[in-house]
Design a protein around this motif. Structure first.
Motif, short mmCIF file in Angstrom:
data_model
loop_
_atom_site.label_atom_id
_atom_site.label_comp_id
_atom_site.label_asym_id
_atom_site.label_seq_id
_atom_site.Cartn_x
_atom_site.Cartn_y
_atom_site.Cartn_z
N MET A 1 69.01 56.12 -22.66
CA MET A 1 69.71 55.45 -23.73
C MET A 1 71.06 54.95 -23.21
O MET A 1 71.73 55.61 -22.43
CB MET A 1 69.92 56.40 -24.90
N ALA A 2 71.45 53.77 -23.64
CA ALA A 2 72.70 53.17 -23.19
C ALA A 2 73.90 53.91 -23.79
O ALA A 2 73.87 54.35 -24.93
CB ALA A 2 72.74 51.71 -23.60
N LYS A 3 74.93 54.03 -22.99
CA LYS A 3 76.18 54.62 -23.45
C LYS A 3 76.96 53.54 -24.20
O LYS A 3 76.96 52.38 -23.81
CB LYS A 3 76.97 55.13 -22.25
N HIS A 31 79.80 49.61 -9.87
CA HIS A 31 79.41 48.21 -9.74
C HIS A 31 78.97 47.74 -11.13
O HIS A 31 78.00 48.26 -11.69
CB HIS A 31 78.28 48.04 -8.73
N ILE A 32 79.70 46.78 -11.68
CA ILE A 32 79.46 46.32 -13.04
C ILE A 32 79.04 44.86 -13.02
O ILE A 32 79.69 44.02 -12.41
CB ILE A 32 80.73 46.48 -13.90
N GLN A 33 77.94 44.58 -13.72
CA GLN A 33 77.46 43.22 -13.85
C GLN A 33 77.44 42.86 -15.33
O GLN A 33 76.69 43.45 -16.10
CB GLN A 33 76.05 43.09 -13.27
N PRO A 34 78.29 41.90 -15.76
CA PRO A 34 78.22 41.46 -17.15
C PRO A 34 76.89 40.77 -17.42
O PRO A 34 76.46 39.94 -16.63
CB PRO A 34 79.40 40.51 -17.30
N GLU A 35 76.23 41.14 -18.49
CA GLU A 35 74.91 40.59 -18.80
C GLU A 35 74.96 39.22 -19.46
O GLU A 35 73.99 38.50 -19.44
CB GLU A 35 74.15 41.55 -19.73
N GLY A 36 76.07 38.89 -20.10
CA GLY A 36 76.14 37.62 -20.80
C GLY A 36 75.32 37.63 -22.08
O GLY A 36 74.94 36.57 -22.58
N ARG A 37 75.05 38.82 -22.60
CA ARG A 37 74.26 38.96 -23.83
C ARG A 37 74.97 39.90 -24.79
O ARG A 37 75.68 40.81 -24.38
CB ARG A 37 72.88 39.55 -23.53
N MET A 38 74.73 39.64 -26.08
CA MET A 38 75.33 40.48 -27.11
C MET A 38 74.28 40.87 -28.14
O MET A 38 73.21 40.26 -28.23
CB MET A 38 76.48 39.74 -27.80
N LEU A 39 74.64 41.87 -28.91
CA LEU A 39 73.85 42.34 -30.05
C LEU A 39 74.77 42.43 -31.26
O LEU A 39 75.99 42.56 -31.11
CB LEU A 39 73.27 43.73 -29.77
N ALA A 46 79.82 45.83 -36.11
CA ALA A 46 80.34 45.62 -34.76
C ALA A 46 79.46 44.60 -34.02
O ALA A 46 78.30 44.39 -34.36
CB ALA A 46 80.35 46.93 -33.98
N PHE A 47 80.08 43.99 -33.02
CA PHE A 47 79.35 43.17 -32.06
C PHE A 47 79.34 43.95 -30.76
O PHE A 47 80.34 44.56 -30.38
CB PHE A 47 80.02 41.81 -31.89
N ILE A 48 78.21 43.91 -30.06
CA ILE A 48 78.03 44.70 -28.84
C ILE A 48 77.82 43.77 -27.66
O ILE A 48 76.94 42.92 -27.68
CB ILE A 48 76.78 45.61 -28.96
N TYR A 49 78.65 43.95 -26.63
CA TYR A 49 78.47 43.21 -25.37
C TYR A 49 77.81 44.15 -24.39
O TYR A 49 78.20 45.32 -24.25
CB TYR A 49 79.82 42.72 -24.83
N ILE A 50 76.80 43.65 -23.65
CA ILE A 50 76.01 44.49 -22.76
C ILE A 50 76.49 44.34 -21.31
O ILE A 50 76.60 43.23 -20.80
CB ILE A 50 74.51 44.13 -22.86
N LEU A 51 76.73 45.49 -20.69
CA LEU A 51 77.07 45.55 -19.27
C LEU A 51 75.97 46.28 -18.52
O LEU A 51 75.46 47.29 -19.01
CB LEU A 51 78.38 46.31 -19.04
N ASP A 52 75.63 45.80 -17.34
CA ASP A 52 74.71 46.49 -16.44
C ASP A 52 75.59 47.25 -15.45
O ASP A 52 76.30 46.64 -14.64
CB ASP A 52 73.82 45.47 -15.73
N VAL A 53 75.56 48.57 -15.54
CA VAL A 53 76.40 49.41 -14.69
C VAL A 53 75.51 50.33 -13.86
O VAL A 53 74.97 51.31 -14.37
CB VAL A 53 77.39 50.24 -15.54
N GLU A 54 75.34 49.95 -12.62
CA GLU A 54 74.56 50.74 -11.66
C GLU A 54 73.23 51.21 -12.26
O GLU A 54 72.98 52.39 -12.41
CB GLU A 54 75.39 51.90 -11.14
N GLU A 55 72.39 50.26 -12.60
CA GLU A 55 71.04 50.50 -13.10
C GLU A 55 70.99 51.19 -14.46
O GLU A 55 69.99 51.78 -14.84
CB GLU A 55 70.22 51.27 -12.08
N ASP A 56 72.08 51.14 -15.20
CA ASP A 56 72.12 51.64 -16.56
C ASP A 56 72.83 50.58 -17.41
O ASP A 56 73.45 49.67 -16.86
CB ASP A 56 72.88 52.97 -16.63
N PHE A 57 72.73 50.70 -18.69
CA PHE A 57 73.43 49.76 -19.57
C PHE A 57 74.53 50.48 -20.32
O PHE A 57 74.37 51.63 -20.73
CB PHE A 57 72.47 49.12 -20.57
#
Length: 128
Positions: A1-3, A31-39, A46-57
């Motif tokens: 589950m994403a933090k 290592h953080i990769q911005p996903e460019g996606r929101m929920l 709330a609006f949620i921005y998704i980050l890919d952080v070392e094989e987790d979200f």
């Protein structure tokens, strides 16, 4: 589950918006990769921005308390940067486009619930 981490403060300058969260320990030295996606989280307004952080979200939650600042950022077309440390910041790619999509989609759309529709229409006024 994403933090999930919550945005506590936005600092707006003439050039950009600095985003600060309640707990950045999950972001430090990663290592953080911005996903460019929101929920949209209509249960918590709330609006949620998704980050890919070392094989987790990691979900970066923008609660209703910071929406007035987001409205200013949208109207000034300012990029947002998440601070992970005192001097390290991550660009939140596609943030403007994603948020504008949700705002226009939520307007008068009962699928998001009355509270979310009312809150979004009350706070956001996009000047085109």
């Amino acid at each position: 589950m994403a933090k999930k981490i919550e945005v506590t403060k936005l600092m707006i300058t003439e050039r950009d918006v600095s985003v600060f969260v309640d707990d950045n320990s999950a972001l430090k030295d990663k290592h953080i990769q911005p996903e460019g996606r929101m929920l949209a989280d209509s249960d918590h307004l709330a609006f949620i921005y998704i980050l890919d952080v070392e094989e987790d979200f990691i979900y970066v939650s923008f609660p209703e308390t910071v929406w007035s600042h987001l409205n200013i950022a949208l109207n000034k077309n300012l990029p947002l940067f998440l601070y992970t440390d005192d001097d390290i910041r991550i660009p939140l790619l596609q943030f403007q486009e994603e948020l504008l999509y949700f705002i226009s989609n939520i307007a008068e759309n009962s699928n998001y619930g009355k509270k979310m529709v009312d809150a979004v229409s009350h706070v956001f006024s996009i000047e085109m």
